[in-house]
Write an enzyme that holds these catalytic residues in place. Structure first.
Site, short mmCIF file in Angstrom:
data_model
loop_
_atom_site.label_atom_id
_atom_site.label_comp_id
_atom_site.label_asym_id
_atom_site.label_seq_id
_atom_site.Cartn_x
_atom_site.Cartn_y
_atom_site.Cartn_z
N HIS A 294 -57.97 -17.32 0.40
CA HIS A 294 -59.00 -16.31 0.62
C HIS A 294 -58.53 -14.97 0.05
O HIS A 294 -57.78 -14.27 0.71
CB HIS A 294 -59.25 -16.14 2.13
CG HIS A 294 -60.00 -17.27 2.74
ND1 HIS A 294 -61.36 -17.33 2.77
CD2 HIS A 294 -59.58 -18.41 3.34
CE1 HIS A 294 -61.75 -18.43 3.37
NE2 HIS A 294 -60.69 -19.11 3.72
N GLU B 31 -60.15 -12.31 -0.16
CA GLU B 31 -60.68 -11.23 0.70
C GLU B 31 -59.88 -11.07 1.99
O GLU B 31 -60.13 -10.16 2.76
CB GLU B 31 -62.17 -11.50 0.99
CG GLU B 31 -62.48 -12.55 2.06
CD GLU B 31 -62.27 -13.99 1.62
OE1 GLU B 31 -61.77 -14.22 0.51
OE2 GLU B 31 -62.59 -14.90 2.41
N CYS C 18 -62.16 -20.94 -1.27
CA CYS C 18 -61.81 -21.92 -0.23
C CYS C 18 -62.71 -23.16 -0.37
O CYS C 18 -62.69 -23.81 -1.40
CB CYS C 18 -61.89 -21.28 1.16
SG CYS C 18 -61.08 -22.27 2.44
#
Lengths: 245, 208
Positions: B190, B192, B84
């Site tokens: 992202h 994750e 990001c």
């Protein structure tokens, strides 16, 4: 999100939540998770942060957290405990300076403005402090001022529909100005997948929120999601390579 | 075999917990650190980031993290992933909050999405969006093109022909969703937070 029943029931502590929710299991049925501390008694931020850490440990979806955020330090704590975004509600009205400070620190994309609305004689008024304090600010007026607030998303919740399962109060969206730039989440009232579809099919809506299907409906979320996909609603498919991890 | 050690750079602005949690889930060991020394000797480096470009670069320079990253990359086996804002920081400049110099590891510049009455796009760009890639990057190994990843950003890295291994996304304009250029890679989304596909991408990053 909140539901009416959730407010009235004391549902239990973190062990209860883990056992009954299993957030890592519902993870594939949601695009995002919102976790709110709606304690009426003085909030215990350390405890909420610990709970958030446990809840989010194996949940690889975006997580927003909030409830009584009153300082940059409050927000930092949540962002360091598993939250990716923070939800602000009362501070939008009582502490506007905090909103700019939060945006300077974390970027406006990190801030979800949440407003609880109550309908009185055809107008929607905003309530703060867990809905307990009805203000004289209308949703229309608030949304007109929104572009001056450094927020990334707005979540519009209907107090009247919250927890009823009767569907969204779609008329709330009539308060939106033309060309509203900020992504809109509508919340409050979902009882089944067709309510989610009604929200998602409205061009003014970017996302729909429900607690009801998560709280009380067994595999409600998973089946709602597959029914929405069957209706042709464009949702991301998370199952493509599910078995490889 | 001992666990892979992954250094997650802490400069005060990132969703560190989420990144560390994903790394742990994949069987590697995350080390969240502010230490330039630990960063400079890392094998796997992750630069996360949520927030303003200018403030991030100030924090990075103040703690000599920029030098530590460069030193770490001087070892040929080191791999770096920016996530990001962390990816944007790898670029040359950003127009966010005045013009700010980035780490300059890729030549691309960062700019803000602009809206107009015709496109009616929302800013920030938030949610799961399709990412297209036709490159044979390690990062996207066995991930189908047009898989969805989670984005939340108001600024984007513009495409240039000079950047390698690019995956793209569209939000009114085509922009860099991810890249892999030698040791240095980045994702605007992202991983994750992108469910199993995101975890798969992180797993690819941790492969040699």
């Amino acid at each position: 999100m909140l539901s009416r029943n959730f407010r009235l029931q004391k549902v239990g502590d973190i062990d209860w939540l883990e056992k009954n929710y299993g957030f890592s299991n519902v993870g594939f049925s949601i695009d995002e998770l919102i976790v709110l501390d709606v304690s009426r008694s003085p909030r215990n931020r350390d405890k909420f942060s610990e709970v958030l850490k446990i809840l989010t440990n194996d949940c690889f979806a975006p997580i927003a957290a909030g409830g009584g955020i009153n300082s940059v330090a409050d927000a930092t704590k949540l962002l360091r405990s598993g939250a990716d975004k923070i939800v602000v509600n009362s501070a939008l009205h009582s502490n506007k300076r905090l909103i700019s400070e939060l945006a300077r620190e974390f970027g406006r994309q990190c801030i979800i403005a949440s407003v609880d609305c109550k309908q009185i004689e055809g107008n929607f008024y905003i309530a703060t402090n867990n809905g307990s304090n009805l203000t004289d600010l209308t949703l229309t007026n608030f949304l007109e001022q929104c572009s001056d607030l450094a927020i990334g998303e707005i979540c519009i919740n209907s107090i009247d529909r919250d927890g009823t399962g009767n569907g969204f109060q779609i008329e709330l969206l009539n308060c939106l100005p033309e060309l509203f730039e900020i992504p809109v989440i509508i919340s409050g009232g979902v009882g089944n997948y067709s309510h989610l579809a009604e929200g998602l099919n409205d061009p003014r809506v970017d996302a729909v929120a429900t607690a009801n299907l998560l709280n009380f409906m067994g595999d409600g979320l998973a089946s709602a999601r597959s029914q929405l996909v069957n209706l042709g609603i464009d949702l991301p498919n998370f199952n493509l390579i599910k078995n490889t991890i | 075999m001992s666990k892979k050690q992954v250094v997650v750079i802490d400069y005060g602005m990132g969703n560190l917990w989420s990144v560390a949690s994903a790394i742990r889930h994949l069987g590697a060991e995350p080390h969240i650190t502010t230490s330039a020394k630990e960063i400079s000797s890392a094998n796997f480096l992750i630069l996360p980031g949520v927030g303003s470009f200018r403030r991030a670069m100030e924090a990075i320079r103040k703690n000599s993290i920029d030098q530590a990253i460069l030193q770490s990359l001087s070892q040929s086996e080191t791999k770096l992933l920016g996530i990001c804002l962390g990816m944007q920081l790898l670029g040359s400049t950003s127009s966010e909050d005045g013009n700010t110099q980035g780490l300059g590891l890729v030549p691309n510049t960062v700019q803000k999405f602009t809206n107009n009455a015709n496109t009616r796009l929302k800013i920030p760009h938030v949610g799961f969006s399709e990412v297209k890639h036709d490159s044979n990057t390690k990062l996207f190994s066995s991930i189908p093109s047009e898989s969805c990843f989670y984005f939340v950003h108001s600024y984007f890295m513009g495409l240039t022909p000079t950047i390698k291994g690019v995956a793209t996304c569209n939000h009114g304009v085509e922009f860099v969703a991810a890249f892999e250029q030698g040791q240095v890679s980045g994702t605007q989304f992202h991983p994750e937070k992108s469910q199993s596909i995101g975890l798969h991408l992180l797993k690819n990053f941790l492969e040699r």
